[in-house]
Design a protein around this motif. Structure first.
Motif, mmCIF file in Angstrom:
data_model
loop_
_atom_site.group_PDB
_atom_site.id
_atom_site.type_symbol
_atom_site.label_atom_id
_atom_site.label_comp_id
_atom_site.label_asym_id
_atom_site.label_seq_id
_atom_site.Cartn_x
_atom_site.Cartn_y
_atom_site.Cartn_z
ATOM 1 N N HIS A 11 0.852 -1.181 0.000
ATOM 2 C CA HIS A 11 0.000 0.000 0.000
ATOM 3 C C HIS A 11 0.892 1.236 0.000
ATOM 4 C CE1 HIS A 11 -3.458 2.503 0.589
ATOM 5 N NE2 HIS A 11 -2.926 3.031 1.685
ATOM 6 N N LEU A 12 1.120 1.806 -1.184
ATOM 7 C CA LEU A 12 1.988 2.970 -1.305
ATOM 8 C C LEU A 12 1.133 4.218 -1.468
ATOM 9 C CD1 LEU A 12 4.693 1.594 -3.696
ATOM 10 C CD2 LEU A 12 4.811 1.833 -1.234
ATOM 11 N N HIS A 13 1.458 5.239 -0.725
ATOM 12 C CA HIS A 13 0.704 6.475 -0.814
ATOM 13 C C HIS A 13 1.177 7.269 -2.014
ATOM 14 C CE1 HIS A 13 -0.837 6.043 3.348
ATOM 15 N NE2 HIS A 13 0.250 5.315 3.452
ATOM 16 N N ARG A 14 0.229 7.934 -2.658
ATOM 17 C CA ARG A 14 0.560 8.792 -3.785
ATOM 18 C C ARG A 14 -0.020 10.172 -3.534
ATOM 19 N NH1 ARG A 14 -1.818 8.138 -8.255
ATOM 20 N NH2 ARG A 14 -3.650 7.064 -7.467
ATOM 21 N N LEU A 15 0.532 11.146 -4.211
ATOM 22 C CA LEU A 15 -0.036 12.481 -4.232
ATOM 23 C C LEU A 15 -0.469 12.785 -5.661
ATOM 24 C CD1 LEU A 15 2.458 14.505 -2.002
ATOM 25 C CD2 LEU A 15 0.188 13.677 -1.386
ATOM 26 N N PRO A 16 -1.420 13.713 -5.850
ATOM 27 C CA PRO A 16 -1.808 14.080 -7.210
ATOM 28 C C PRO A 16 -0.596 14.497 -8.028
ATOM 29 C CG PRO A 16 -3.305 15.062 -5.615
ATOM 30 C CD PRO A 16 -2.187 14.446 -4.825
ATOM 31 N N ASN A 17 -0.590 14.102 -9.281
ATOM 32 C CA ASN A 17 0.518 14.391 -10.193
ATOM 33 C C ASN A 17 0.317 15.798 -10.754
ATOM 34 O OD1 ASN A 17 2.763 13.909 -11.869
ATOM 35 N ND2 ASN A 17 1.423 13.269 -13.546
ATOM 36 N N GLN A 18 0.956 16.802 -10.149
ATOM 37 C CA GLN A 18 0.661 18.193 -10.484
ATOM 38 C C GLN A 18 1.922 19.004 -10.740
ATOM 39 O OE1 GLN A 18 -1.387 19.214 -6.834
ATOM 40 N NE2 GLN A 18 -3.403 18.906 -7.755
ATOM 41 N N VAL A 549 -11.995 9.828 4.852
ATOM 42 C CA VAL A 549 -12.625 9.683 3.547
ATOM 43 C C VAL A 549 -14.130 9.815 3.721
ATOM 44 C CG1 VAL A 549 -12.979 8.145 1.584
ATOM 45 C CG2 VAL A 549 -10.764 8.203 2.740
ATOM 46 N N VAL A 550 -14.774 10.612 2.846
ATOM 47 C CA VAL A 550 -16.223 10.815 2.920
ATOM 48 C C VAL A 550 -16.815 10.666 1.516
ATOM 49 C CG1 VAL A 550 -16.087 12.344 4.916
ATOM 50 C CG2 VAL A 550 -15.972 13.322 2.614
ATOM 51 N N GLY A 551 -18.153 10.597 1.447
ATOM 52 C CA GLY A 551 -18.838 10.564 0.154
ATOM 53 C C GLY A 551 -18.545 9.332 -0.657
ATOM 54 N N LYS A 552 -18.851 8.158 -0.118
ATOM 55 C CA LYS A 552 -18.645 6.876 -0.814
ATOM 56 C C LYS A 552 -17.175 6.675 -1.187
ATOM 57 C CE LYS A 552 -23.326 6.813 -2.740
ATOM 58 N NZ LYS A 552 -24.154 6.781 -3.961
ATOM 59 N N GLY A 553 -16.289 7.218 -0.362
ATOM 60 C CA GLY A 553 -14.863 7.014 -0.589
ATOM 61 C C GLY A 553 -14.244 7.905 -1.636
ATOM 62 N N ASN A 554 -15.011 8.888 -2.149
ATOM 63 C CA ASN A 554 -14.497 9.712 -3.245
ATOM 64 C C ASN A 554 -13.732 10.939 -2.778
ATOM 65 O OD1 ASN A 554 -15.639 8.011 -5.124
ATOM 66 N ND2 ASN A 554 -17.528 9.193 -5.300
ATOM 67 N N HIS A 555 -14.061 11.461 -1.593
ATOM 68 C CA HIS A 555 -13.543 12.754 -1.180
ATOM 69 C C HIS A 555 -12.796 12.662 0.151
ATOM 70 C CE1 HIS A 555 -16.345 13.803 -4.271
ATOM 71 N NE2 HIS A 555 -17.401 13.543 -3.520
ATOM 72 N N LEU A 556 -11.949 13.651 0.399
ATOM 73 C CA LEU A 556 -11.215 13.734 1.659
ATOM 74 C C LEU A 556 -11.679 14.950 2.449
ATOM 75 C CD1 LEU A 556 -7.421 13.001 0.987
ATOM 76 C CD2 LEU A 556 -9.046 11.630 2.279
ATOM 77 N N TRP A 577 -10.327 13.066 -4.009
ATOM 78 C CA TRP A 577 -8.970 12.727 -3.568
ATOM 79 C C TRP A 577 -8.978 11.516 -2.636
ATOM 80 C CZ3 TRP A 577 -5.286 17.404 -2.273
ATOM 81 C CH2 TRP A 577 -5.053 18.133 -3.436
ATOM 82 N N GLY A 578 -10.072 10.783 -2.592
ATOM 83 C CA GLY A 578 -10.157 9.639 -1.691
ATOM 84 C C GLY A 578 -9.043 8.639 -1.888
ATOM 85 N N GLU A 579 -8.584 8.497 -3.125
ATOM 86 C CA GLU A 579 -7.545 7.503 -3.408
ATOM 87 C C GLU A 579 -6.178 7.909 -2.850
ATOM 88 O OE1 GLU A 579 -6.065 7.558 -7.639
ATOM 89 O OE2 GLU A 579 -7.808 8.873 -7.862
ATOM 90 N N TYR A 580 -6.024 9.178 -2.435
ATOM 91 C CA TYR A 580 -4.731 9.636 -1.907
ATOM 92 C C TYR A 580 -4.672 9.550 -0.379
ATOM 93 C CZ TYR A 580 -4.518 11.517 -6.627
ATOM 94 O OH TYR A 580 -4.552 11.644 -7.984
ATOM 95 N N PHE A 581 -5.717 9.014 0.227
ATOM 96 C CA PHE A 581 -5.739 8.867 1.687
ATOM 97 C C PHE A 581 -4.787 7.750 2.127
ATOM 98 C CE2 PHE A 581 -7.390 6.741 5.479
ATOM 99 C CZ PHE A 581 -7.504 7.811 6.346
ATOM 100 N N PRO A 582 -3.985 7.940 3.203
ATOM 101 C CA PRO A 582 -3.856 9.191 3.952
ATOM 102 C C PRO A 582 -2.814 10.112 3.334
ATOM 103 C CG PRO A 582 -2.593 7.474 5.031
ATOM 104 C CD PRO A 582 -3.239 6.828 3.837
ATOM 105 N N LEU A 583 -3.022 11.401 3.478
ATOM 106 C CA LEU A 583 -2.037 12.380 3.021
ATOM 107 C C LEU A 583 -0.870 12.427 4.005
ATOM 108 C CD1 LEU A 583 -4.453 15.335 2.129
ATOM 109 C CD2 LEU A 583 -3.433 13.690 0.541
#
Length: 701
Positions: A11-18, A549-556, A577-583
């Motif tokens: 389980h590797l954490h990622r951040l948005p690619n920006q 994570v809130v909103g069916k796992g979609n949001h943080l 940003w649910g997939e980036y949890f935890p920041l």
């Protein structure tokens, strides 16, 4: 350090690619301008970023009603002719027909002119081409059907500027044509009796940015003025203008800014039954002081709507109908004065929008799964082409936008269809038996979608669009060549550094600067939208002290805190940003401000747009000393924070004694047993990027 293949079980954490683009601070100028206009220097910096640095310019922007506008008759060469043709048709009792479009701009334009012409005594009807069977714009079938019904004058709205053949056919049949449109001009204009298009007027004109509904509004008000029947007509039409302009992402500059600002004040107390119903069904607020259309429906009363109320609530419910159902639902909603019918139609919009959301999520998940399975080399191809059977082409444009956010490259998405089979038929046509691909495209700032499609014109049967978005169709057998040819074009205009979603940041702020007073000062910059983006702030070295994570796992949902002279904590939301949890615990964040009311208490909330590991660490950070061990792909490493000159440096040591040294914000690092014999390596490669993020979390940054 040996690179290992990714492990699906890790389980590797990622951040948005920006990539971040931060405006250069103009502190002294912002301080001076802020004092002159009684605004926070933070917002004065935003105005400077928008090209305004004098008191006169700012006053004209903040108070658009103070500007003197030229008369539309002096700006649009064919406006007088259009008014004359309509007056003649009305006085003779001739039938007028409107040909609209199935997006929010086209439907609000159609409703606006229907309301206006009926109020002015016209015999008027309308038609909108089928999105599924016919596609965009007036066509020969509609022209011939209008003619058979005795139509003497056709009025196009939000389309027609490229319809040379259908307009010519109308003229052959003796039917007059007025084109009102705002799209780019073709090499040869249609042979219409009159053409109203802001692309035909001076670029410096305040009317230049009008959407289709804006052109319709100008025509309707000019006609009413010529008949001395303006009374009671302006405000309802201004409401429809505001809905369509914002939903179509028209620039909020020039007359758009002036009229939208008026319209946003009118909408909370709308005179239109359909708008009242839509506002309440969408949960935006109470439409007026009268009895609610929906009893006990809890909404928040405001004196003025914000553009995001339309952009994210009302607009999508209108657009969803054009994407998935019959536009007549929206036309009836926006033209009826029957409150019961308005509520029925608004509820239909709500149900259709829920279906649209489900379809978008389903297609987005399938597209992401396809990308993960196929693993296209986006650094090499620089464009993403994904086409699958069974997708509804009415919503794939929305999915394309989300994929652009995720992957940072231009996205061309489509579905296989059979020319003789209705969209959504079950089972869907497999690619092998399909005849065509229909698709949508969304770009990034450095990539022109229309030029990209034009580069592939020899493979396409139909295409159109502009710099940021487009649509296309082609024989299915051309798909592979299409992808290759697009990649050639993308490689001509895109560099590797362009292939990350862009976060444009206005000004640095401390969290202690963020309060309701600052939020309410932003009202002076409203309406915010296209070409006048809402201010984006950024704060370095923020601690994420709570997150879930809130909103069916979609949001943080999170709490951001900042220490220092004035400690502060603020709540925040990060959409999808649910997939980036935890920041990570310590980050730099970029954000907009939003108002949040809970249990009767109003506060300011952060809406996160960007996040990155700290570009620098505070000198007082307790994390600067001490080594921490962590495991990564079944191997043990140690890490620490040290100084290299004036900069912080993250150092990671493996069991063989090799050290990887990285300075924040750098794309390269040093790897070796000592600094003297170290080699420079690319730390953006997946192995090193994930290793660095894991080490950062181990250190609590």
């Amino acid at each position: 350090m040996q690179e290992l293949p990714p492990s699906k079980s890790s389980h590797l954490h990622r951040l948005p690619n920006q990539r971040w683009q931060i405006y250069a601070p103009q502190a002294q100028q912002a301080e001076r301008l802020g004092t002159e206009i009684s605004l926070s220097p933070l917002l004065a910096q935003v105005l400077i970023n928008r090209g305004m640095d004098t008191l006169t310019e700012v006053q004209g922007f903040v108070e658009p009603e103070s500007l003197v506008l030229p008369q539309p008759m002096d700006e649009f060469p064919d406006l007088a002719v259009s008014v004359r043709l309509l007056r003649e048709a009305i006085s003779r009792g001739q039938k007028i027909a409107i040909c609209g479009d199935y997006d929010a701009d086209g439907m609000t334009s159609t409703a606006l002119l229907l309301r206006a012409l009926r109020a002015l005594g016209a015999n008027v009807d309308y038609a909108i081409p089928s999105r599924m069977r016919e596609g965009y714009g007036i066509n020969d079938r509609i022209v011939e059907e209008f003619h058979s019904e005795g139509v003497a004058l056709i009025l196009t709205v939000d389309n027609g500027i490229a319809a040379f053949g259908p307009v010519q056919r109308a003229r052959e049949l003796g039917v007059k044509v007025i084109i009102t449109d705002h799209h780019d001009l073709p090499p040869q204009l249609p042979p219409a009796d009159a053409i109203l298009n802001p692309k035909l007027i001076a670029e410096s004109s305040p009317y230049r940015g009008l959407a289709g509904v804006g052109v319709a509004y100008v025509l309707a008000i000019s006609l009413a003025q010529s008949l001395n029947k303006v009374g009671g007509l302006v405000n309802p039409l201004l409401e429809l203008f505001t809905l369509g302009t914002i939903a179509d992402l028209a620039p909020l500059t020039g007359v758009n800014r002036r009229w939208v600002k008026r319209g946003l004040r009118l909408l909370p107390h709308s005179q239109l039954a359909g708008v009242q119903a839509l506002i309440q069904v969408a949960g935006v607020q109470q439409g007026s002081s009268e009895t609610p259309l929906i009893p006990n429906f809890k909404t928040q009363v405001q004196n003025s709507l914000k553009p995001e109320d339309i952009g994210f609530r009302l607009g999508p419910r209108i657009n969803a109908v054009g994407r998935l159902a019959d536009p007549q639902i929206v036309i009836e909603l926006l033209t009826t004065d029957d409150r019961d019918l308005a509520l029925i139609r608004a509820m239909e919009c709500e149900q259709i929008n829920q279906r649209r959301q489900e379809l978008c999520l389903e297609i987005e998940q399938e597209a992401i799964a396809w990308c993960e399975e196929k693993s296209p080399d986006l650094q090499q191809e620089r464009v993403l082409v994904v086409v699958q059977p069974g997708w509804h082409h009415g919503v794939i444009g929305i999915v394309a936008s989300r994929l652009v956010e995720r992957y940072g490259v231009p996205v061309f998405i489509g579905t296989f269809e059979d020319e003789d089979e209705p969209v959504g038929a079950v089972p869907p046509c497999p690619p092998s038996s399909s005849k065509i691909v229909r698709g949508s495209a969304r770009g990034i700032p450095e990539f022109n979608v229309f030029e990209g499609l034009n580069f592939c014109a020899d493979l396409l049967t139909k295409f159109g669009g502009h710099k940021a978005a487009g649509g296309f169709s082609m024989p299915a057998e051309n798909l592979e060549k299409f992808g290759s040819q697009l990649s050639v074009f993308a490689n001509q205009c895109l560099e590797p550094e362009h292939l990350k979603p862009l976060v444009s940041v206005d000004v640095q702020a401390d969290l202690s600067d963020i309060n309701l007073d600052l939020y309410r000062q932003i009202d002076a910059l409203e309406p915010c939208g296209m070409e006048n983006k809402a201010p984006v702030f950024w704060t370095p070295n923020v601690s994420i002290t709570e997150q879930k994570v809130v909103g069916k796992g979609n949001h943080l949902k999170l709490t951001a805190s900042q220490t220092g002279k004035t400690p502060a904590s603020l709540g925040g939301i990060a959409w999808r940003w649910g997939e980036y949890f935890p920041l990570p615990r310590l980050v730099d964040i970029a954000y907009r401000l939003r108002e949040n009311t809970f249990n009767g208490k109003t506060s300011v909330q952060l809406e996160l747009l960007g996040i990155r590991l700290p570009a620098s660490l505070p000198n007082s950070s307790p994390l600067m000393s001490g080594k921490v061990e962590f495991d990564y792909y079944d191997r043990t490493y140690s890490c620490s924070l040290s100084r290299s000159g004036d900069l912080q440096e993250l150092r990671i040591r493996n069991s063989q004694g090799q050290i990887l040294a990285i300075q924040p914000g750098q794309k390269t690092g040093l790897l070796g047993n000592s600094r003297e014999n170290a080699q420079e390596i690319d730390v953006s490669r997946p192995f090193f990027e994930n290793l660095i993020q894991t080490a950062s979390r181990a250190l609590g940054i």
